[in-house]
Motif scaffolding. Structure first.
Motif, short mmCIF file in Angstrom:
data_model
loop_
_atom_site.label_atom_id
_atom_site.label_comp_id
_atom_site.label_asym_id
_atom_site.label_seq_id
_atom_site.Cartn_x
_atom_site.Cartn_y
_atom_site.Cartn_z
N THR A 245 0.83 -1.21 0.00
CA THR A 245 0.00 0.00 0.00
C THR A 245 0.86 1.25 0.00
O THR A 245 0.62 2.20 -0.77
N ASN A 301 -3.74 5.47 -6.48
CA ASN A 301 -4.48 5.21 -5.24
C ASN A 301 -5.68 4.29 -5.49
O ASN A 301 -6.02 3.46 -4.63
N VAL A 304 -4.37 0.82 -5.68
CA VAL A 304 -3.98 0.40 -4.34
C VAL A 304 -5.20 -0.06 -3.55
O VAL A 304 -5.18 -1.10 -2.86
N ASP A 305 -6.30 0.70 -3.65
CA ASP A 305 -7.54 0.31 -2.97
C ASP A 305 -8.07 -1.01 -3.52
O ASP A 305 -8.54 -1.87 -2.76
N HIS A 308 -5.92 -3.82 -2.20
CA HIS A 308 -6.24 -4.06 -0.79
C HIS A 308 -7.54 -4.85 -0.65
O HIS A 308 -7.64 -5.78 0.16
#
Length: 322
Positions: A245, A301, A304-305, A308
């Protein structure tokens, strides 16, 4: 997962639209006139007015904003006032330096920070831990531009191992080549990687410490595995969630940080292009260049989300209200 993706994609699009509106509003509140800057302070007012009309600077802000958005949707970013070239071509040319520079800095950060954080955690509370974490405090305290100037003084001026700035190009046709280009990027890469290495090393240490007392570590020790095998083969692999992350966020920060470093080393990247465009009041280049940086940060981002959520189902379930 599909609902989570649609939700994040909608947030991405709305954020980009809000960013575009904010960038346009801020730039048009700045004092100065692009036509006046291009023609000089002693130019005839009628010539300045004629150039402003030619560039579309005398039209109201709202039609210019909506026209800019329509151009973005069709891939037409307009022409630079100062360079007389399509803005899209200018941005693509400069990205060929900025993106590799950010990737090199990210790679150097990983090569330095992961072993630092891993072995600091392995020797928690002892002198290797204190030494490594103390060095990260120093890295956090030194700004990238100051580190860049220090590297120039030491390695370019005093030792004369590398050049103080400039970029020969990636190909031999441009007068450079792969090896000369990489040599020119050594100091900028180190300047960019300094702060990011310190941040990543501290996070790696914290993530590894959370898993040092886990059952799988005790099982690995019972099997007779050595400390090196346990740290690299078991602990680090299980601690990679927050590290991945942070890597995504760091790449976005490196793209933004390259603006300052490129100007220190006179690199023809996106950062130097934006600096020159601001000085020339080349609004189209500034608008599209800043929006490109913002879009790259938002997209990184977003992924990345998604990563995750793919690794931890609890995140996507919380986004659906379950």
């Amino acid at each position: 997962m599909a609902y989570f993706l649609w939700q994040k994609l909608l947030t991405l699009l709305l954020t980009l639209l809000a960013a575009a509106a904010l960038i346009f509003a801020v730039l048009h509140l700045l004092p100065g006139n692009a036509a006046q800057v291009l023609l000089g302070p002693d130019a005839d007012p009628q010539a300045v007015a004629a150039l402003a009309t030619q560039l579309g600077l005398d039209t109201p802000a709202w039609p210019r904003f909506t026209g800019w958005l329509r151009g973005l949707l069709h891939g037409d970013l307009g022409h630079s006032y100062a360079y007389g070239e399509p803005v899209a071509d200018l941005l693509l040319q400069r990205l060929q330096l900025t993106v590799p520079l950010a990737l090199l800095a990210l790679g150097v950060s990983c090569l330095l920070a992961l072993p630092m954080g891993l072995y600091a955690a392995a020797y928690q509370g002892r002198w290797p831990d204190k030494l490594l974490m103390g060095s990260t405090q120093l890295g956090l305290a030194i700004p990238s531009f100051w580190l860049a100037m220090l590297l120039i003084v030491v390695f370019a001026v005093r030792l004369q191992w590398v050049s103080a700035g400039g970029f020969p190009g990636w190909t031999q046709d441009s007068g450079g080549g792969l090896l000369p280009a990489l040599q020119a990027l050594i100091l900028p890469t180190l300047a960019l990687a300094g702060v990011q290495t310190a941040i990543l090393a501290r996070l790696t240490r914290s993530a590894v410490l959370e898993h040092m007392g886990a059952d799988f570590v005790r099982t690995a020790r019972a099997k007779g595995l050595g400390r090196h095998q346990i740290l690299w083969g078991h602990v680090l692999r299980n601690a990679m969630g927050p590290i991945l992350t942070l890597l995504g966020l760091q790449f976005a920060n490196l793209l933004a940080g390259a603006i300052v470093v490129e100007n220190v080393f006179y690199l023809p990247g996106l950062g130097r292009l934006l600096f020159q465009a601001i000085a020339n009041r080349d609004l189209l280049v500034v608008q599209n260049g800043v929006l490109l940086l913002v879009a790259m940060v938002i997209v990184v981002n977003f992924w990345v989300d998604v990563l995750h959520a793919w690794l931890d189902p609890r995140i996507r379930l919380s986004g659906t209200g379950r």
